[in-house]
Design a protein around this motif. Structure first.
Motif, PDB file in Angstrom:
ATOM      1  N   LYS A 175     -13.203  24.409   7.298  1.00 40.82           N
ATOM      2  CA  LYS A 175     -12.827  23.355   8.404  1.00 40.82           C
ATOM      3  C   LYS A 175     -12.801  21.858   7.951  1.00 40.82           C
ATOM      4  CE  LYS A 175     -12.759  26.640  12.028  1.00 40.82           C
ATOM      5  NZ  LYS A 175     -13.809  27.385  13.183  1.00 40.82           N
ATOM      6  N   GLY A 176     -14.136  21.304   7.640  1.00 42.69           N
ATOM      7  CA  GLY A 176     -14.516  20.608   7.687  1.00 42.69           C
ATOM      8  C   GLY A 176     -14.141  19.319   6.353  1.00 42.69           C
ATOM      9  N   SER A 177     -12.971  20.592   5.508  1.00 43.12           N
ATOM     10  CA  SER A 177     -12.765  20.092   4.629  1.00 43.12           C
ATOM     11  C   SER A 177     -11.349  20.186   4.454  1.00 43.12           C
ATOM     12  CB  SER A 177     -12.267  21.509   3.576  1.00 43.12           C
ATOM     13  OG  SER A 177     -12.223  20.436   1.942  1.00 43.12           O
ATOM     14  N   GLY A 178     -10.919  20.483   5.614  1.00 46.53           N
ATOM     15  CA  GLY A 178      -9.569  19.938   6.348  1.00 46.53           C
ATOM     16  C   GLY A 178      -9.292  18.213   7.216  1.00 46.53           C
ATOM     17  N   LEU A 179     -10.047  18.787   7.737  1.00 48.84           N
ATOM     18  CA  LEU A 179     -10.859  16.972   8.185  1.00 48.84           C
ATOM     19  C   LEU A 179     -11.329  16.200   6.965  1.00 48.84           C
ATOM     20  CD1 LEU A 179     -13.469  18.343  11.160  1.00 48.84           C
ATOM     21  CD2 LEU A 179     -10.379  17.704  11.197  1.00 48.84           C
ATOM     22  N   ALA A 180     -11.773  16.484   6.269  1.00 53.32           N
ATOM     23  CA  ALA A 180     -11.599  15.464   5.442  1.00 53.32           C
ATOM     24  C   ALA A 180     -10.437  14.982   4.682  1.00 53.32           C
ATOM     25  CB  ALA A 180     -12.762  15.491   4.576  1.00 53.32           C
ATOM     26  N   MET A 181      -9.360  16.073   4.508  1.00 55.78           N
ATOM     27  CA  MET A 181      -8.368  15.799   3.180  1.00 55.78           C
ATOM     28  C   MET A 181      -7.622  15.367   4.453  1.00 55.78           C
ATOM     29  SD  MET A 181      -6.342  18.337   1.824  1.00 55.78           S
ATOM     30  CE  MET A 181      -4.702  17.707   1.075  1.00 55.78           C
ATOM     31  N   MET A 182      -7.880  15.310   6.232  1.00 51.90           N
ATOM     32  CA  MET A 182      -6.308  14.417   7.695  1.00 51.90           C
ATOM     33  C   MET A 182      -7.232  13.317   7.602  1.00 51.90           C
ATOM     34  SD  MET A 182      -6.457  14.928  10.871  1.00 51.90           S
ATOM     35  CE  MET A 182      -8.699  14.509  11.392  1.00 51.90           C
ATOM     36  N   MET A 183      -8.235  12.583   6.832  1.00 54.56           N
ATOM     37  CA  MET A 183      -8.609  11.784   6.915  1.00 54.56           C
ATOM     38  C   MET A 183      -8.076  10.576   5.798  1.00 54.56           C
ATOM     39  SD  MET A 183     -10.518  11.826  10.187  1.00 54.56           S
ATOM     40  CE  MET A 183     -12.811  13.271   8.910  1.00 54.56           C
ATOM     41  N   ASP A 184      -8.615  11.499   4.841  1.00 51.78           N
ATOM     42  CA  ASP A 184      -7.752  10.672   3.497  1.00 51.78           C
ATOM     43  C   ASP A 184      -6.210  10.755   3.375  1.00 51.78           C
ATOM     44  OD1 ASP A 184      -8.440   9.753   0.459  1.00 51.78           O
ATOM     45  OD2 ASP A 184      -7.786  11.173   0.249  1.00 51.78           O
ATOM     46  N   ILE A 185      -5.308  11.120   4.140  1.00 53.43           N
ATOM     47  CA  ILE A 185      -4.257  11.153   4.233  1.00 53.43           C
ATOM     48  C   ILE A 185      -3.885  10.473   5.634  1.00 53.43           C
ATOM     49  CG2 ILE A 185      -1.936  12.662   5.015  1.00 53.43           C
ATOM     50  CD1 ILE A 185      -3.051  15.238   3.958  1.00 53.43           C
ATOM     51  N   PHE A 186      -4.249   9.960   6.884  1.00 49.61           N
ATOM     52  CA  PHE A 186      -3.738   9.215   7.382  1.00 49.61           C
ATOM     53  C   PHE A 186      -4.486   8.004   7.259  1.00 49.61           C
ATOM     54  CE2 PHE A 186      -2.441  12.623  10.416  1.00 49.61           C
ATOM     55  CZ  PHE A 186      -1.511  11.641  10.903  1.00 49.61           C
ATOM     56  N   GLY A 187      -5.869   7.639   6.652  1.00 47.96           N
ATOM     57  CA  GLY A 187      -6.347   6.634   6.385  1.00 47.96           C
ATOM     58  C   GLY A 187      -6.103   5.964   4.863  1.00 47.96           C
ATOM     59  N   GLY A 188      -5.969   6.945   3.777  1.00 45.90           N
ATOM     60  CA  GLY A 188      -4.933   6.568   3.021  1.00 45.90           C
ATOM     61  C   GLY A 188      -3.755   6.446   2.207  1.00 45.90           C
ATOM     62  N   LEU A 189      -3.651   7.246   2.267  1.00 44.47           N
ATOM     63  CA  LEU A 189      -2.233   8.289   1.459  1.00 44.47           C
ATOM     64  C   LEU A 189      -0.946   6.773   2.461  1.00 44.47           C
ATOM     65  CD1 LEU A 189      -1.442  10.982   0.012  1.00 44.47           C
ATOM     66  CD2 LEU A 189       0.146  10.175   1.954  1.00 44.47           C
ATOM     67  N   LEU A 190      -0.983   7.038   3.609  1.00 47.36           N
ATOM     68  CA  LEU A 190       0.011   6.950   4.639  1.00 47.36           C
ATOM     69  C   LEU A 190      -0.379   5.565   4.447  1.00 47.36           C
ATOM     70  CD1 LEU A 190       0.359   9.280   7.618  1.00 47.36           C
ATOM     71  CD2 LEU A 190       1.318   9.768   5.027  1.00 47.36           C
ATOM     72  N   THR A 191      -0.978   4.987   4.808  1.00 46.92           N
ATOM     73  CA  THR A 191      -1.289   3.581   4.957  1.00 46.92           C
ATOM     74  C   THR A 191      -1.219   2.482   2.908  1.00 46.92           C
ATOM     75  OG1 THR A 191      -3.458   3.221   4.009  1.00 46.92           O
ATOM     76  CG2 THR A 191      -2.790   3.174   6.586  1.00 46.92           C
ATOM     77  N   GLY A 192      -1.202   2.880   2.429  1.00 41.46           N
ATOM     78  CA  GLY A 192      -1.302   2.852   1.146  1.00 41.46           C
ATOM     79  C   GLY A 192      -2.280   2.515   0.382  1.00 41.46           C
ATOM     80  N   ALA A 193      -3.242   2.045   1.146  1.00 45.67           N
ATOM     81  CA  ALA A 193      -4.603   2.105   0.515  1.00 45.67           C
ATOM     82  C   ALA A 193      -4.824   3.091  -0.716  1.00 45.67           C
ATOM     83  CB  ALA A 193      -5.573   2.585   1.475  1.00 45.67           C
TER      84      ALA A 193
END
Length: 360
Positions: free
Chosen positions: A235-253
Motif C-alpha cells: 500500500k505504501g509502495s503504491g502511494l509512493a508511486m502515485m506521488m511520483d506519477i503526479f508530482g514528477g511524471l505528469l508535470t515534466g519533472a
C-alpha cells in the motif's frame, strides 16, 4: 525516537529563528520576499514539531546555492494550459518559493472557477507538505499537495531504492471544531527523521529501515546508507508511486528514481516536481456555513468515538501539530545545543552577527 528532551535542548524565540534564517538567506542574494517565504516555511515546520524540515536544513540549501544549482532569484511565470490548469517552471529555485507561488495561483484560479490544478517542474525539496495546505485552508479552500523526491524506498518486495519518501498532504477548512490537515509520507518514517536521528546520535525504532545489505537496522546512519520501508507494505509502495506519477511524471519533472538526492549531490539540479489541486469546498453545498456545520459534525463524532484500551484521546489529523505550534509559539522552539552551534557556525562563515536568542 521522539522530540528533543527539555534537559538536552534550548528553547529559542520563534521570531529569532525566523530572523536568523532570513538573514542567512539574504546574505546569499535571495530577495526579501522570497527569503521570507523560505524562512516562514522552515520555522513553521519547527513550530509544528516537524523539525526534520526546519531551519537545521539551511546548511544543505546553502551548499547548493554555493554550487550554483539552486537559483536565488529567477523570473517565474505560470503557463496556462486551460483556464483551470497551469504549470510553473521553477528554474531550479527553492521548492518553498515554487510551492508557495503555485498554491497561491491555485487559490486565485479556484476563487473564480471553483477548482484549480497547478503543476511545478524543475523545482527542489519543498519541506513540510502541510505548509502549502495551510496556506489554502486558512483562506477557506480545500487542497491536495503531492511532491516526489529522490530515491530512498524500494517498491514492495525489492531492496533497491527507487521511490522517494514523497509526502502528500490534504486539507479541508472546518468551523468551530477546527480543520482537517493530513500530511504523511508513504514510508514508515520520513527520511528527514532518520537524518535528524543520525545528526543527534540517536537510534531509530525497528521497522523504519533496512541497511545496505537489506537487513533491518536501528542504526540511523546505516539506515541512511540503506532504504526506508513503505507503510502497509504494498500500500505504501503504491502511494509512493502515485506521488511520483503526479508530482514528477505528469508535470515534466524527474521521476522513476531520477530526482537528484540533495544530500549526496550538491552539484546537480534536483528537478523535483509538485502537483496541487485547490478546491472551493462549499461549491456542492451552497454555503460556507453548511460546510462548517458538516465538518464540525464529522470532527466532533470522530473525537467522541469510544476509545480503545490504552488511548486517552482521539485526535483528528493535524490536531497534534496545531497544538504543538500554539505551545511552541508561546514557549519557544526546542533545538539541541549541537544544532544551535552548527547554525551559528553557518552565520560566522558569512560574517553575520545574527544569533538564535533563547526564550526569556
Amino acid at each position: 525516537m521522539g522530540s528533543v528532551e527539555e534537559s538536552h535542548a534550548i528553547r529559542i524565540n520563534p521570531s529569532s529563528s525566523h530572523a536568523f534564517a532570513k538573514s542567512i538567506l539574504l546574505s546569499y542574494g535571495i530577495p526579501t520576499d522570497r527569503a521570507d517565504i523560505v524562512a516562514d516555511a522552515l520555522v513553521l515546520a519547527d513550530l509544528r514539531g516537524v523539525d526534520s524540515h526546519g531551519i537545521n536544513r539551511l546548511p544543505s540549501y546553502i551548499a547548493r546555492i554555493k554550487a550554483g544549482v539552486l537559483a536565488t532569484d529567477p523570473v517565474l511565470e505560470f503557463e496556462y494550459k486551460t483556464p483551470v490548469l497551469a504549470i510553473l517552471d521553477a528554474k531550479n529555485t527553492f521548492g518553498f518559493v515554487a510551492g508557495s507561488l503555485a498554491i497561491d495561483e491555485g487559490i486565485k484560479i479556484a476563487s473564480t472557477y471553483g477548482l484549480a490544478v497547478v503543476g511545478v517542474k524543475h523545482s527542489n525539496h519543498y519541506g513540510m507538505a502541510s505548509t502549502y495546505i495551510l496556506r489554502a485552508v486558512q483562506q477557506g479552500f480545500a487542497a491536495f499537495a503531492f511532491t516526489n523526491a529522490s530515491r530512498s524506498m524500494p517498491p514492495w518486495g525489492g531492496k533497491e531504492p527507487l521511490f522517494g519518501t514523497s509526502p502528500f498532504a490534504v486539507g479541508v477548512p472546518g468551523g468551530q471544531a477546527g480543520n482537517f490537515v493530513l500530511d504523511m509520507s508513504p514510508s514508515v518514517a520520513a527520511r528527514g527523521k532518520i537524518r535528524k536521528a543520525a545528526r543527534r546520535g540517536e537510534s531509530i525504532p525497528e521497522g523504519y529501515a533496512l541497511d545496505k545489505d537489506g537487513k533491518p537496522t536501528t542504526d540511523a546512519q546505516a539506515a541512511l546508507d540503506g532504504v526506508v520501508l513503505p507503510i502497509g507494505g504494498p500500500k505504501g509502495s503504491g502511494l509512493a508511486m502515485m506521488m511520483d506519477i503526479f508530482g514528477g511524471l505528469l508535470t515534466g519533472a524527474a521521476f522513476g528514481g531520477d530526482v537528484v538526492d540533495m544530500n549526496k549531490d550538491a552539484n546537480t539540479p534536483q528537478n523535483v516536481g509538485h502537483w496541487f489541486l485547490v478546491y472551493r469546498p462549499e461549491t456542492f453545498l451552497g454555503s460556507k456555513e453548511e460546510l462548517h456545520a458538516r465538518m464540525d459534525k464529522l470532527l466532533d463524532r470522530t473525537r467522541k468515538c469510544e476509545k480503545a484500551d490504552g488511548f486517552e484521546r482521539i485526535y483528528v489529523s493535524g490536531e497534534i501539530e496545531a497544538e504543538r505550534e500554539m505551545e511552541n509559539r508561546k514557549m519557544g522552539i526546542l533545538y539541541t545545543q549541537g544544532e544551535i552551534e552548527a547554525l551559528h557556525q553557518l552565520a560566522k562563515e558569512i560574517g553575520s552577527k545574527s544569533m538564535l536568542e533563547p526564550m526569556i
